[in-house]
Design a protein around this motif. Structure first.
Motif, PDB file in Angstrom:
ATOM      1  N   ALA A  22       0.831  -1.201   0.000  1.00  0.00           N
ATOM      2  CA  ALA A  22       0.000   0.000   0.000  1.00  0.00           C
ATOM      3  C   ALA A  22       0.868   1.255   0.000  1.00  0.00           C
ATOM      4  N   SER A  23       1.980   1.211   0.765  1.00  0.00           N
ATOM      5  CA  SER A  23       2.879   2.368   0.807  1.00  0.00           C
ATOM      6  C   SER A  23       3.445   2.667  -0.570  1.00  0.00           C
ATOM      7  N   VAL A  24       3.904   1.605  -1.240  1.00  0.00           N
ATOM      8  CA  VAL A  24       4.466   1.794  -2.576  1.00  0.00           C
ATOM      9  C   VAL A  24       3.411   2.401  -3.498  1.00  0.00           C
ATOM     10  N   TYR A  25       2.186   1.839  -3.436  1.00  0.00           N
ATOM     11  CA  TYR A  25       1.103   2.296  -4.308  1.00  0.00           C
ATOM     12  C   TYR A  25       0.793   3.776  -4.060  1.00  0.00           C
ATOM     13  N   LEU A  26       0.638   4.132  -2.784  1.00  0.00           N
ATOM     14  CA  LEU A  26       0.249   5.505  -2.443  1.00  0.00           C
ATOM     15  C   LEU A  26       1.321   6.510  -2.864  1.00  0.00           C
ATOM     16  N   ILE A  27       2.594   6.140  -2.689  1.00  0.00           N
ATOM     17  CA  ILE A  27       3.663   7.087  -3.022  1.00  0.00           C
ATOM     18  C   ILE A  27       3.884   7.180  -4.527  1.00  0.00           C
ATOM     19  N   MET A  28       3.941   6.001  -5.172  1.00  0.00           N
ATOM     20  CA  MET A  28       4.266   5.997  -6.602  1.00  0.00           C
ATOM     21  C   MET A  28       3.076   6.428  -7.451  1.00  0.00           C
ATOM     22  N   LYS A  29       1.907   5.845  -7.190  1.00  0.00           N
ATOM     23  CA  LYS A  29       0.762   6.071  -8.087  1.00  0.00           C
ATOM     24  C   LYS A  29      -0.079   7.266  -7.670  1.00  0.00           C
ATOM     25  N   LYS A  30      -0.278   7.384  -6.363  1.00  0.00           N
ATOM     26  CA  LYS A  30      -1.140   8.476  -5.895  1.00  0.00           C
ATOM     27  C   LYS A  30      -0.345   9.728  -5.587  1.00  0.00           C
ATOM     28  N   LYS A  31       0.986   9.642  -5.735  1.00  0.00           N
ATOM     29  CA  LYS A  31       1.868  10.779  -5.489  1.00  0.00           C
ATOM     30  C   LYS A  31       1.654  11.371  -4.091  1.00  0.00           C
ATOM     31  N   MET A  32       1.371  10.520  -3.159  1.00  0.00           N
ATOM     32  CA  MET A  32       1.130  10.996  -1.807  1.00  0.00           C
ATOM     33  C   MET A  32       2.462  11.292  -1.109  1.00  0.00           C
ATOM     34  N   ASN A  33       2.456  12.255  -0.223  1.00  0.00           N
ATOM     35  CA  ASN A  33       3.649  12.613   0.540  1.00  0.00           C
ATOM     36  C   ASN A  33       4.095  11.425   1.400  1.00  0.00           C
ATOM     37  N   PRO A  34       5.353  10.976   1.234  1.00  0.00           N
ATOM     38  CA  PRO A  34       5.828   9.789   1.976  1.00  0.00           C
ATOM     39  C   PRO A  34       5.680   9.918   3.490  1.00  0.00           C
ATOM     40  N   ILE A  35       5.809  11.127   4.003  1.00  0.00           N
ATOM     41  CA  ILE A  35       5.686  11.316   5.454  1.00  0.00           C
ATOM     42  C   ILE A  35       4.261  10.992   5.905  1.00  0.00           C
ATOM     43  N   ILE A  36       3.293  11.480   5.113  1.00  0.00           N
ATOM     44  CA  ILE A  36       1.882  11.191   5.420  1.00  0.00           C
ATOM     45  C   ILE A  36       1.642   9.688   5.355  1.00  0.00           C
ATOM     46  N   VAL A  37       2.202   9.045   4.332  1.00  0.00           N
ATOM     47  CA  VAL A  37       2.035   7.602   4.172  1.00  0.00           C
ATOM     48  C   VAL A  37       2.570   6.874   5.409  1.00  0.00           C
ATOM     49  N   LEU A  38       3.765   7.278   5.870  1.00  0.00           N
ATOM     50  CA  LEU A  38       4.339   6.662   7.069  1.00  0.00           C
ATOM     51  C   LEU A  38       3.398   6.800   8.261  1.00  0.00           C
ATOM     52  N   LEU A  39       2.861   8.007   8.446  1.00  0.00           N
ATOM     53  CA  LEU A  39       1.976   8.242   9.585  1.00  0.00           C
ATOM     54  C   LEU A  39       0.709   7.390   9.487  1.00  0.00           C
ATOM     55  N   ILE A  40       0.133   7.324   8.281  1.00  0.00           N
ATOM     56  CA  ILE A  40      -1.068   6.498   8.092  1.00  0.00           C
ATOM     57  C   ILE A  40      -0.772   5.043   8.443  1.00  0.00           C
ATOM     58  N   MET A  41       0.365   4.550   7.929  1.00  0.00           N
ATOM     59  CA  MET A  41       0.688   3.140   8.144  1.00  0.00           C
ATOM     60  C   MET A  41       0.998   2.849   9.619  1.00  0.00           C
ATOM     61  N   GLY A  42       1.570   3.846  10.297  1.00  0.00           N
ATOM     62  CA  GLY A  42       1.775   3.703  11.738  1.00  0.00           C
ATOM     63  C   GLY A  42       0.440   3.548  12.446  1.00  0.00           C
ATOM     64  N   ALA A  43      -0.544   4.381  12.055  1.00  0.00           N
ATOM     65  CA  ALA A  43      -1.873   4.314  12.651  1.00  0.00           C
ATOM     66  C   ALA A  43      -2.530   2.963  12.353  1.00  0.00           C
ATOM     67  N   VAL A  44      -2.405   2.517  11.100  1.00  0.00           N
ATOM     68  CA  VAL A  44      -2.966   1.223  10.711  1.00  0.00           C
ATOM     69  C   VAL A  44      -2.372   0.110  11.569  1.00  0.00           C
ATOM     70  N   GLY A  45      -1.049   0.163  11.728  1.00  0.00           N
ATOM     71  CA  GLY A  45      -0.370  -0.841  12.549  1.00  0.00           C
ATOM     72  C   GLY A  45      -0.884  -0.843  13.981  1.00  0.00           C
ATOM     73  N   ALA A  46      -1.052   0.350  14.548  1.00  0.00           N
ATOM     74  CA  ALA A  46      -1.520   0.473  15.934  1.00  0.00           C
ATOM     75  C   ALA A  46      -2.918  -0.116  16.096  1.00  0.00           C
ATOM     76  N   VAL A  47      -3.784   0.186  15.139  1.00  0.00           N
ATOM     77  CA  VAL A  47      -5.162  -0.309  15.212  1.00  0.00           C
ATOM     78  C   VAL A  47      -5.216  -1.832  15.080  1.00  0.00           C
ATOM     79  N   LEU A  48      -4.439  -2.337  14.120  1.00  0.00           N
ATOM     80  CA  LEU A  48      -4.493  -3.784  13.865  1.00  0.00           C
ATOM     81  C   LEU A  48      -3.921  -4.596  15.013  1.00  0.00           C
ATOM     82  N   GLN A  49      -2.897  -4.042  15.649  1.00  0.00           N
ATOM     83  CA  GLN A  49      -2.205  -4.772  16.692  1.00  0.00           C
ATOM     84  C   GLN A  49      -3.064  -4.900  17.945  1.00  0.00           C
ATOM     85  N   ALA A  50      -3.872  -3.878  18.193  1.00  0.00           N
ATOM     86  CA  ALA A  50      -4.563  -3.815  19.481  1.00  0.00           C
ATOM     87  C   ALA A  50      -5.898  -4.570  19.487  1.00  0.00           C
TER      88      ALA A  50
END
Lengths: 203, 190
Positions: B162-190
């Protein structure tokens, strides 16, 4: 100057698993956002920083800082990239075991880690787009990778080998140009010229 | 004396540590034996922690080791020690290099190294894929071995893709992508 500091504070905070994961973020900031670098300058920055000894993240911070604002800029960028990770480690050392066992935090870090791999993949792809212009560069990249990962050749040695190859081909190319009497040409694309024989060394 | 020693040891690591973070681990382990109290498994724990905490691995290891040897002051000294050579070398090289950037020698060397750069980044990828995608992989375990014996972490793989897709295809800011994925990780883990 503040721009520089803020950029590298962010990088220091968000770089997980080593400086290479910084590349896509740097690329985004330096080329697309701030427009401080062209693609060529960016690739040169990566190549130079990897060719020099030292922690890559520091190399890149120093380089970007220096290019932007001289010695003061390089100092500011370096300190900015060190500060977040230093603070975090000290907090952990200070017995923040609470943090360590927090499942949400661990989940977030796992998410970060996986995303960091994604970031490095995008680094490979986008650097590839900028660098792969001919067969030589593709062969060189693959052989560098094989040498390091499978043959366990020292990274420094690999860099030196490719540097020497590059200088040699530039030297050969230069002689050829001199012999051909072409004036005012530069040798920037030396290896490319070697690869496709007659495409002269002009930009 | 410890402080001076600490500084010198990390200065050396900063000079010799080539190719960034993970490449210097063995060097660090050998060098810090003189500070005595660190066992191999303890060190492995540190390395694991420095890999998952933010910040360049090389710096994190220095901070950790310095703190272990001599508290906060030790961590400052070690971190400065490991950062200083890179800083000095790059500053000097920049000073000279920017002057001769267009000469055939420098351009030739750069032309040679540019493609190798991708090879090096690929190497970092191999090192990092292991702890991120394969759970229970051990420090130093062979990559192929990890492939064969450990459980595949599909969630991590999904986050990565998803990170690769968002950065390469959606041209999303990598920092935002990192933060989103951190949040996703936190939610899934708990």
């Amino acid at each position: 100057m503040w721009e520089l500091v803020i950029v590298f504070l962010k990088l220091g905070l968000l770089t997980i698993g080593g400086g290479i994961a910084m590349i896509p973020i740097l690329q985004d900031v330096l080329i697309r956002d701030k427009k401080w670098y062209t693609e060529e300058e960016f690739v040169d920055m990566i190549a130079i920083c990897q060719s020099l000894p030292g922690v890559i993240a520091i190399n890149m911070a120093t380089y970007v800082g220096y290019k932007r604002k001289g010695l003061l800029g390089s100092m500011a960028a370096t300190l900015a990239i060190v500060l977040p990770s230093w603070t975090i480690i000290i907090l952990i050392c200070k017995g923040m075991a609470v943090l360590n066992d927090n499942p949400y935090l661990n989940g977030a870090l796992a998410g970060f880690r996986a995303a960091a791999v994604g970031l490095i993949i995008t680094a490979v792809i986008s650097l590839g787009k900028m660098i792969f212009r001919n067969t030589w560069s593709l062969v060189a990249a693959v052989s560098a990778f094989i040498m390091i990962v499978f043959l366990h050749v020292d990274t420094a040695l690999v860099i030196v080998i490719f540097m020497v190859l590059g200088v040699m081909s530039a030297a050969v190319n230069r002689k050829r140009i001199v012999r051909a009497g072409e004036e005012g040409t530069t040798d920037g694309e030396a290896a490319q010229t070697v690869a496709d024989e007659e495409g002269g060394g002009d930009k | 004396m410890t402080l001076l020693n600490l500084f010198l040891v990390f200065l050396k690591i900063g000079v010799l540590g080539y190719g960034g973070g993970l490449a210097i681990i063995a060097l660090v382990y050998d060098s810090i034996q003189q500070f005595g109290t660190i066992s191999e498994s303890e060190f492995a724990n540190w390395v694991a922690i420095t890999q998952v905490t933010p910040g360049p691995v090389g710096l994190n290891i220095a901070t950790f080791t310095g703190y272990g040897a001599d508290g906060v002051i030790g961590s400052i000294v070690a971190t400065l020690g490991v950062a200083l050579p890179a800083f000095v070398i790059v500053s000097l090289v920049c000073k000279v290099l920017f002057k001769y950037m267009d000469s055939w020698g420098v351009q030739g060397a750069l032309t040679g190294v540019r493609p190798a750069t991708i090879g090096l980044v690929g190497t970092a990828l191999v090192t990092l894929v292991k702890p991120a995608i394969f759970s229970e992989s051990h420090l130093g375990a062979a990559f192929v071995e990890a492939l064969a014996t450990t459980q595949f972490d599909w969630v991590a793989l999904g986050i990565m893709a998803a990170s690769v897709y968002l950065i390469m295809k959606k041209k999303m800011n990598p920092i935002i992508v990192l933060l989103i994925m951190g949040a996703v990780g936190a939610v899934l883990q708990a």
